[in-house]
Enzyme design. Structure first.
Site, PDB file in Angstrom:
ATOM      1  N   TYR A  42       0.844  -1.196   0.000  1.00  0.00           N
ATOM      2  CA  TYR A  42       0.000   0.000   0.000  1.00  0.00           C
ATOM      3  C   TYR A  42       0.871   1.235   0.000  1.00  0.00           C
ATOM      4  O   TYR A  42       1.817   1.330   0.782  1.00  0.00           O
ATOM      5  CB  TYR A  42      -0.917   0.031   1.234  1.00  0.00           C
ATOM      6  CG  TYR A  42      -2.365  -0.052   0.842  1.00  0.00           C
ATOM      7  CD1 TYR A  42      -2.933   0.945   0.054  1.00  0.00           C
ATOM      8  CD2 TYR A  42      -3.156  -1.128   1.218  1.00  0.00           C
ATOM      9  CE1 TYR A  42      -4.254   0.866  -0.348  1.00  0.00           C
ATOM     10  CE2 TYR A  42      -4.478  -1.214   0.821  1.00  0.00           C
ATOM     11  CZ  TYR A  42      -5.033  -0.217   0.033  1.00  0.00           C
ATOM     12  OH  TYR A  42      -6.335  -0.301  -0.360  1.00  0.00           O
TER      13      TYR A  42
ATOM     14  N   GLU B 239      -0.545   4.777  -0.618  1.00  0.00           N
ATOM     15  CA  GLU B 239      -1.377   5.974  -0.842  1.00  0.00           C
ATOM     16  C   GLU B 239      -0.549   7.228  -0.639  1.00  0.00           C
ATOM     17  O   GLU B 239       0.230   7.330   0.311  1.00  0.00           O
ATOM     18  CB  GLU B 239      -2.563   5.984   0.120  1.00  0.00           C
ATOM     19  CG  GLU B 239      -3.676   5.037  -0.315  1.00  0.00           C
ATOM     20  CD  GLU B 239      -4.732   4.879   0.755  1.00  0.00           C
ATOM     21  OE1 GLU B 239      -4.364   4.764   1.938  1.00  0.00           O
ATOM     22  OE2 GLU B 239      -5.925   4.882   0.410  1.00  0.00           O
TER      23      GLU B 239
ATOM     24  N   ASP C  18      -6.246  14.335 -25.060  1.00  0.00           N
ATOM     25  CA  ASP C  18      -6.300  12.916 -24.679  1.00  0.00           C
ATOM     26  C   ASP C  18      -5.650  12.134 -25.818  1.00  0.00           C
ATOM     27  O   ASP C  18      -6.286  11.850 -26.831  1.00  0.00           O
ATOM     28  CB  ASP C  18      -7.758  12.489 -24.464  1.00  0.00           C
ATOM     29  CG  ASP C  18      -7.874  11.001 -24.173  1.00  0.00           C
ATOM     30  OD1 ASP C  18      -6.827  10.304 -24.182  1.00  0.00           O
ATOM     31  OD2 ASP C  18      -9.000  10.523 -23.933  1.00  0.00           O
TER      32      ASP C  18
ATOM     33  N   ARG D 140      -1.464  -2.104 -18.851  1.00  0.00           N
ATOM     34  CA  ARG D 140      -2.779  -1.495 -18.902  1.00  0.00           C
ATOM     35  C   ARG D 140      -2.857  -0.421 -17.812  1.00  0.00           C
ATOM     36  O   ARG D 140      -2.725  -0.739 -16.624  1.00  0.00           O
ATOM     37  CB  ARG D 140      -3.789  -2.613 -18.633  1.00  0.00           C
ATOM     38  CG  ARG D 140      -5.151  -2.466 -19.177  1.00  0.00           C
ATOM     39  CD  ARG D 140      -5.765  -3.819 -19.461  1.00  0.00           C
ATOM     40  NE  ARG D 140      -5.370  -4.192 -20.806  1.00  0.00           N
ATOM     41  CZ  ARG D 140      -5.887  -3.629 -21.906  1.00  0.00           C
ATOM     42  NH1 ARG D 140      -6.829  -2.725 -21.833  1.00  0.00           N
ATOM     43  NH2 ARG D 140      -5.442  -3.997 -23.084  1.00  0.00           N
TER      44      ARG D 140
ATOM     45  N   LYS E 200      -1.545   1.240 -25.067  1.00  0.00           N
ATOM     46  CA  LYS E 200      -1.819   1.232 -26.514  1.00  0.00           C
ATOM     47  C   LYS E 200      -0.482   1.397 -27.246  1.00  0.00           C
ATOM     48  O   LYS E 200       0.354   0.520 -27.150  1.00  0.00           O
ATOM     49  CB  LYS E 200      -2.864   2.294 -26.846  1.00  0.00           C
ATOM     50  CG  LYS E 200      -4.221   1.977 -26.181  1.00  0.00           C
ATOM     51  CD  LYS E 200      -5.323   2.987 -26.460  1.00  0.00           C
ATOM     52  CE  LYS E 200      -6.580   2.631 -25.684  1.00  0.00           C
ATOM     53  NZ  LYS E 200      -7.621   3.686 -25.790  1.00  0.00           N
TER      54      LYS E 200
ATOM     55  N   THR F  64      -3.477   6.556 -22.167  1.00  0.00           N
ATOM     56  CA  THR F  64      -3.326   5.202 -21.656  1.00  0.00           C
ATOM     57  C   THR F  64      -1.845   4.861 -21.779  1.00  0.00           C
ATOM     58  O   THR F  64      -1.111   5.525 -22.508  1.00  0.00           O
ATOM     59  CB  THR F  64      -4.119   4.194 -22.502  1.00  0.00           C
ATOM     60  OG1 THR F  64      -3.660   4.308 -23.856  1.00  0.00           O
ATOM     61  CG2 THR F  64      -5.608   4.466 -22.450  1.00  0.00           C
TER      62      THR F  64
HETATM   63  C1  LIG Z   1      -8.643   3.974 -24.915  1.00  0.00           C
HETATM   64  C2  LIG Z   1      -9.009   5.381 -24.673  1.00  0.00           C
HETATM   65  C3  LIG Z   1      -9.393   5.828 -23.390  1.00  0.00           C
HETATM   66  C4  LIG Z   1      -9.703   4.919 -22.238  1.00  0.00           C
HETATM   67  O1  LIG Z   1      -8.719   4.147 -21.778  1.00  0.00           O
HETATM   68  P1  LIG Z   1      -9.065   2.976 -20.733  1.00  0.00           P
HETATM   69  O2  LIG Z   1      -7.736   2.612 -20.197  1.00  0.00           O
HETATM   70  O3  LIG Z   1      -9.736   1.914 -21.504  1.00  0.00           O
HETATM   71  O4  LIG Z   1      -9.954   3.560 -19.693  1.00  0.00           O
HETATM   72  C5  LIG Z   1      -9.609   7.182 -23.219  1.00  0.00           C
HETATM   73  N1  LIG Z   1      -9.480   8.043 -24.232  1.00  0.00           N
HETATM   74  C6  LIG Z   1      -9.159   7.645 -25.480  1.00  0.00           C
HETATM   75  C7  LIG Z   1      -9.054   8.652 -26.563  1.00  0.00           C
HETATM   76  C8  LIG Z   1      -8.927   6.295 -25.739  1.00  0.00           C
HETATM   77  O5  LIG Z   1      -8.646   5.915 -26.987  1.00  0.00           O
END
Ligand SMILES: *Cc1c(COP(=O)(O)O)cnc(C)c1O
Length: 441
Positions: free
Chosen positions: A47, A49, A198, A234, A228, A225
């Site tokens: 833990y 935090e 994002d 993840r 990807k 993320t």
């Molecule tokens: C994949 C994605 C997310 C979300 O990611 P998670 O890890 O699945 O919550 C957010 N924004 C965009 C643009 C994405 O392609």
């Protein structure tokens, strides 16, 4: 013995599925053995935090070192002033940024879902959409962001955040143009507008130098993320520009203080204890992403996508945006061949080509009966597929499509099983020549 647990048999079956098929889902990738090893470590027992040097629990001297490494590497990768590596996912990262900057009822201007935006950018089914007022901008006919509409909506709705981000958009965004809009509207209203990107899909392309970096064009925050194109575990990450302060003390609500506001919004604002085994794996992945080989990888992703898109077009497919400038391809199967996206997805699945049906900006039925399929090259490129294999891929996609057309959705694919099996065997043979890291052949 734990190895007798059926869970491990199922994992072995998944290893086989991954090995024998080709992954074309653009949001998926394969991590290295080092990333796997860090994730499966005893750090999960701890833990922690809080933040490095400011934890609520003892015994964090090693965890602090690991989280600091992840932070420093992330900053270097994206030329950011600060990084928060604790978000459990991309969705959590986005929610934390909204929470850091907005009050309930505040307006956030983002790309609409049908145009290519993400669920977390204001889809009515999300918690964020119940708290904030999302206004959506669209794309033009040629598939670019409709900047004129963005500007008009910004003047009309006075958003607190302008968000550039997407999961089905094939162009390179003009971040300078968005900044100009935010500056002008902010001047008019006297309220600071947060510029948020994002980059969940394209972060690896940014790190690899083949995509513009929003933080170098006046954006204050970039979320992503890590699983990807960054090829990590993840999880999520938030990069910020501004003055880094003590997250335990509430700073003034200004854009300059965004790093501290975001840290407080992640913990304790929206999350509990961080996943330090995942943060260790993020650190390992970021170091990999800093290597010259990763730049080659990023360039190969884009080149593969360009080759695949051109070959698909040559074979008669209509592509949204007339091609791609990143790793994503959106095929309009309805317009090209009168076939439904979901039907085509199912048929491709049967031959070991995994991708997803996706609505097009022009779809009336939305995500329910999508007219397209979305695919991308990051995972295939990690495995080592290049031009020759891209051409083969396009050829299989065309053959499967012809089977779909011949079969018709009503009758289904049963009568065409032998043809599909023949293609499946070809896909499997090629796939097995390109092993996946961490899976023994
Ligand atoms: C994949 C994605 C997310 C979300 O990611 P998670 O890890 O699945 O919550 C957010 N924004 C965009 C643009 C994405 O392609």
């Amino acid at each position: 013995m734990t190895t007798q647990d059926p869970v491990f048999n199922i994992i072995a079956a998944e290893e086989k599925r991954q090995s024998e098929g080709l992954e074309l889902i653009p949001s998926e990738n394969y991590v290295s053995e080092n990333v796997l090893q860090a994730m499966g470590s005893v750090l999960t027992n701890k833990y922690s935090e809080g933040y490095p040097g400011r934890r609520y629990y003892g015994g964090n001297e090693h965890v602090d070192q690991i989280e600091n490494l992840a932070i420093e590497r992330a900053k270097q990768l994206f030329h950011a002033d600060h990084a928060n590596v604790q978000p459990h996912s991309g969705a959590n990262a986005n929610e934390a940024v909204y929470f850091a900057w907005c009050q309930p009822g505040d307006t956030i201007l983002a790309m609409s879902l049908p145009a290519g935006g993400h669920l977390t950018h204001g889809s009515p089914v999300t918690r964020s959409a119940k708290i904030y007022n999302f206004v959506g901008y669209g794309v033009t006919e040629d598939g670019d962001i409709d900047y004129d509409e963005m500007e008009r909506l910004a003047r009309e709705h006075h958003p607190r955040i302008i968000l550039v981000g997407y999961s089905a958009f094939m162009k390179l965004p003009d971040f300078d143009r968005v900044k100009k809009i935010a500056d002008e509207v902010g001047q008019e209203t006297g309220e600071e507008i947060l510029l948020m990107a994002d980059m969940a899909h394209v972060a690896g392309l940014i790190a690899g130098g083949v995509h513009p970096n929003p933080l170098e064009h006046g954006f204050h925050v970039m979320t992503s993320t890590t699983h990807k194109t960054l090829r990590g575990p993840r999880g999520g990450i938030i990069l910020t520009m501004g003055k880094v302060g003590n997250p335990l003390r509430k700073p003034e609500h200004t854009l300059e203080n965004i790093p501290t506001l975001v840290d407080r919004a992640v913990f304790p604002g929206t999350q509990g204890g961080p996943l330090e085994h995942i943060i260790a794996a993020k650190a390992v992945a970021f170091e990999e992403d800093l290597q010259p080989e990763f730049r080659e990888y990023a360039a190969a992703i884009v080149e593969n996508a360009r080759v695949l898109a051109a070959e698909l077009q040559r074979l008669g497919f209509t592509l949204q945006g007339n091609g791609t400038e990143n790793h994503l391809i959106l095929v309009n199967v309805k317009d090209s061949f009168g076939i439904d996206g979901k039907f085509y997805e199912t048929a491709l699945d049967q031959v070991g080509l995994t991708l997803n049906a996706n609505a097009l900006p022009t779809d009336k039925g939305g995500a329910f009966r999508p007219s397209g399929v979305r695919l991308g090259t990051p995972a295939a490129t990690t495995r080592g597929l290049r031009t020759e294999e891209m051409l083969k891929l396009a050829g299989w996609m065309r053959r499967v499509l012809d089977i779909c057309v011949a079969a018709g959705e009503e009758a289904g694919l049963d009568a065409h099983e032998p043809e599909l099996a023949a293609i499946r065997a070809e896909v499997k043979q090629l796939a097995l020549n390109f092993p996946i890291p961490g899976i023994k052949a």
